[in-house]
Design a protein around this motif. Structure first.
Motif, PDB file in Angstrom:
ATOM      1  N   HIS A   1      -2.888   3.409   7.196  1.00 57.09           N
ATOM      2  CA  HIS A   1      -2.522   2.028   6.885  1.00 57.09           C
ATOM      3  C   HIS A   1      -1.029   1.922   6.586  1.00 57.09           C
ATOM      4  O   HIS A   1      -0.316   1.082   7.148  1.00 57.09           O
TER       5      HIS A   1
ATOM      6  N   ASP B   1     -10.747   4.843   5.938  1.00 59.00           N
ATOM      7  CA  ASP B   1      -9.293   4.952   5.939  1.00 59.00           C
ATOM      8  C   ASP B   1      -8.622   4.164   7.053  1.00 59.00           C
ATOM      9  O   ASP B   1      -7.385   4.141   7.123  1.00 59.00           O
TER      10      ASP B   1
ATOM     11  N   GLU C   1      -5.981   8.801   5.154  1.00 54.13           N
ATOM     12  CA  GLU C   1      -5.769   7.598   4.341  1.00 54.13           C
ATOM     13  C   GLU C   1      -4.361   7.036   4.485  1.00 54.13           C
ATOM     14  O   GLU C   1      -4.079   5.905   4.082  1.00 54.13           O
TER      15      GLU C   1
ATOM     16  N   PHE D   1     -13.906  -3.440  -0.816  1.00 55.68           N
ATOM     17  CA  PHE D   1     -12.978  -2.315  -0.839  1.00 55.68           C
ATOM     18  C   PHE D   1     -12.881  -1.815  -2.269  1.00 55.68           C
ATOM     19  O   PHE D   1     -13.066  -2.571  -3.214  1.00 55.68           O
TER      20      PHE D   1
ATOM     21  N   ASP E   1      -7.786   1.514  -5.045  1.00 57.99           N
ATOM     22  CA  ASP E   1      -7.316   2.433  -4.013  1.00 57.99           C
ATOM     23  C   ASP E   1      -5.964   1.939  -3.513  1.00 57.99           C
ATOM     24  O   ASP E   1      -5.854   0.861  -2.934  1.00 57.99           O
TER      25      ASP E   1
ATOM     26  N   GLN F   1      -8.428  -1.293   7.442  1.00 59.61           N
ATOM     27  CA  GLN F   1      -7.317  -2.193   7.130  1.00 59.61           C
ATOM     28  C   GLN F   1      -6.105  -1.932   8.021  1.00 59.61           C
ATOM     29  O   GLN F   1      -5.362  -2.863   8.353  1.00 59.61           O
TER      30      GLN F   1
ATOM     31  N   VAL G   1       0.858  -1.195   0.000  1.00 56.34           N
ATOM     32  CA  VAL G   1       0.000   0.000   0.000  1.00 56.34           C
ATOM     33  C   VAL G   1       0.886   1.234   0.000  1.00 56.34           C
ATOM     34  O   VAL G   1       2.112   1.152   0.083  1.00 56.34           O
TER      35      VAL G   1
ATOM     36  N   LYS H   1      -3.917   8.303  -2.111  1.00 56.43           N
ATOM     37  CA  LYS H   1      -4.667   7.600  -3.144  1.00 56.43           C
ATOM     38  C   LYS H   1      -4.919   8.448  -4.390  1.00 56.43           C
ATOM     39  O   LYS H   1      -5.528   7.974  -5.342  1.00 56.43           O
TER      40      LYS H   1
ATOM     41  N   THR I   1      -4.243   2.737  -1.076  1.00 56.82           N
ATOM     42  CA  THR I   1      -4.102   2.615   0.373  1.00 56.82           C
ATOM     43  C   THR I   1      -4.749   1.339   0.901  1.00 56.82           C
ATOM     44  O   THR I   1      -4.759   1.114   2.112  1.00 56.82           O
ATOM     45  N   LYS I   2      -5.276   0.511   0.012  1.00 55.57           N
ATOM     46  CA  LYS I   2      -5.965  -0.717   0.414  1.00 55.57           C
ATOM     47  C   LYS I   2      -5.278  -1.948  -0.179  1.00 55.57           C
ATOM     48  O   LYS I   2      -4.688  -1.899  -1.253  1.00 55.57           O
TER      49      LYS I   2
ATOM     50  N   ASP J   1     -14.855   0.947   2.645  1.00 63.45           N
ATOM     51  CA  ASP J   1     -13.897   1.952   2.194  1.00 63.45           C
ATOM     52  C   ASP J   1     -13.721   3.104   3.181  1.00 63.45           C
ATOM     53  O   ASP J   1     -13.959   4.253   2.853  1.00 63.45           O
TER      54      ASP J   1
END
Length: 490
Positions: free
Chosen positions: A176, A426, A173, A276, A280, A429, A134, A138, A282-283, A424
């Motif tokens: 993670h 921030d 975001e 999710f 993205d 995860q 990640v 994003k 960040t995921k 979804d």
């Protein structure tokens, strides 16, 4: 070997050099003369031996090797270099830190770049990723601001905790990736002992035109090894080139590092309703949803002959795709499709793709297009060849076959936020990652975060960051808060 049997030293023009120890002067002890072409040429060349360093990923190491297909993935992609078990493709890899300058230490707490160039028969395929799955943001619109916050402050000339944590405080975001960075994998013991990830989502298209979205995972076969904050600080002082030395020496003594490539595959039709946003950065995609599928192995077995020519001038561009592989709607990827290639045109010049390390060496005809001229153009052309298209003189023509499948788009122009999927937020995860850690890993994570956050001068920035960790997991936030307060009061 006698002096007379050695090759003759020459100027750039090829003329023999009579004396390389003494400059031409006006008599013994007199001033030097402008006519000393050899002296002027050496000094002028010396002044121009450095090029602008990369704004990010400046400090890096590289090696050549090969990628070998071990499993049949032709059901997912028509890419020729992945089309047959046992097929090998020459590869060049560059590893790097992200935030520091060319002279920075290898053992810093920082993400690591993991860039690969596959010299395929259908053209060069570049995969530009990191050692984390990640990233902090994003949307590419935020990238310059993010990097400014992490690099040296324009006034103090050093990295400032206030800037680092202020950006993260106002960019939830990032929670993670911050949890990854401040955890045990934040300082790899070497480039050989870390995983690599494509990080972005890419598109694969098979021979039947079916489309899939994929994520790349390169799992180190040496095993994950990391350094504590104390070990990293000590190594940065005693051997700033530790990762470069390790990679160079391991290959020189025949201990070739390798990684096994796996992919996660999602049929394109599933993307819209996935829990999710699959685009993205960040995921992640949990492995229980999309298990790893083995593809092949990457082996590095040859060191570059010249670090400047082959590592510093290597240019990786995620817009270098081959048939069967293409982009996805990942916003960060979309921004990088432009930014990387443009950075190389600035640093190296418009003809950087003619340099040996960047040229499509496995393509029978080499690069074959109508791009001509410009600084440092070296490609030779038939003197009768035209430099425009279409033409009536037998020049190269388009195929009409797109590299990847088209994706439908709808809606109106505008600055839209990404569509929301069921999970979804921030923080979910980041909390999942925290809860996967052992108690010892949690202790080190909290200590690393508190060590940086306790140096921040603004209390509102501290509180915003603590709120992010608490939103990920209440215990996570509480422990960070207590650790920060203890350091502030100590």
């Amino acid at each position: 070997m006698s002096k007379s049997s050695k090759p003759t030293l020459t100027t750039e023009a090829g003329a023999p050099v009579a004396d390389n120890q003494n400059s031409t002067s006006a008599g013994i002890g007199g001033p030097l003369l402008l006519q000393d072409q050899h002296l002027l040429e050496k000094l002028a060349r010396f002044n121009r031996e450095r090029i602008p360093e990369r704004v990010v990923h400046a400090r890096g190491s590289g090696a050549y090797g090969y990628f070998e297909v071990t499993d049949d993935v032709s059901a997912y992609t028509s890419a020729h270099f992945l089309g047959e078990v046992g097929r090998r493709t020459e590869t060049f890899a560059r590893f790097s830190t992200v935030a520091d300058s060319l002279g920075g230490p290898d053992a810093a707490r920082d993400p690591r770049g993991f860039a690969l160039k596959f010299y395929t028969e259908e053209g060069n395929y570049d995969l530009v990723g990191n050692n984390t799955p990640v990233f902090f943001i994003k949307d590419p619109l935020k990238f310059p601001d993010f990097i400014h916050s992490q690099k040296r402050d324009p006034f103090t000339g050093k990295q400032e905790p206030d800037n680092v944590w202020d950006f993260w405080a106002n960019s939830p975001e990032a929670t993670h990736q911050v949890t990854w960075l401040m955890g045990d994998r934040g300082i790899p013991a070497s480039y050989r002992h870390m995983n690599g990830y494509g990080s972005h989502t890419y598109q694969w298209t098979n021979a039947e035109g079916e489309t899939f979205f994929v994520k790349y995972h390169f799992k180190t076969n040496q095993g994950i090894r990391c350094l504590s904050a104390e070990q990293g600080a000590e190594l940065s002082g005693s051997d700033p080139n530790s990762h470069q030395t390790d990679l160079l020496q391991s290959i020189e003594r025949g201990v070739y590092p390798s990684w096994t490539l796996y992919v996660q595959v999602m049929p394109a039709a599933e993307a819209a309703d996935y829990r999710f946003n699959p685009f993205d950065l960040t995921k992640i995609w949990p492995h229980k949803d999309h298990p790893l599928i083995r593809v092949g192995r990457l082996v590095l077995d040859r060191n570059p002959d010249n670090v400047f020519a082959e590592v510093e001038q290597s240019a990786f561009s995620p817009n270098n795709f081959v048939p069967g592989i293409g982009p996805s709607p990942d916003k960060m990827l979309q921004g990088r499709l432009f930014a990387y290639a443009d950075a190389h045109r600035y640093r190296l010049g418009v003809n950087h793709t003619q340099l040996a390390v960047n040229a499509p060496k496995a393509v029978a005809t080499g690069a074959n297009n109508y791009g001509r001229d410009g600084l440092m153009a070296t490609n030779a052309y038939d003197r009768h060849a035209k430099n425009y298209e279409p033409n009536s003189y037998g020049g190269p023509v388009e195929t009409g076959a797109p590299l990847s499948a088209p994706q439908p788009v709808t809606g109106h122009w505008g600055t839209h936020e990404a569509p929301q999927h069921t999970k979804d937020d921030d923080f979910f995860q980041a909390g999942e990652l925290y809860r996967l850690m052992s108690e010892e890993e949690k202790n080190r994570l909290v200590a690393n975060i508190a060590g940086g956050l306790s140096q921040v001068s603004r209390e509102d920035v501290v509180e915003k960051n603590i709120a992010h960790f608490a939103a990920a997991d209440p215990e996570y936030g509480k422990r960070v808060e207590e650790a920060v307060r203890e350091l502030q009061e100590g």
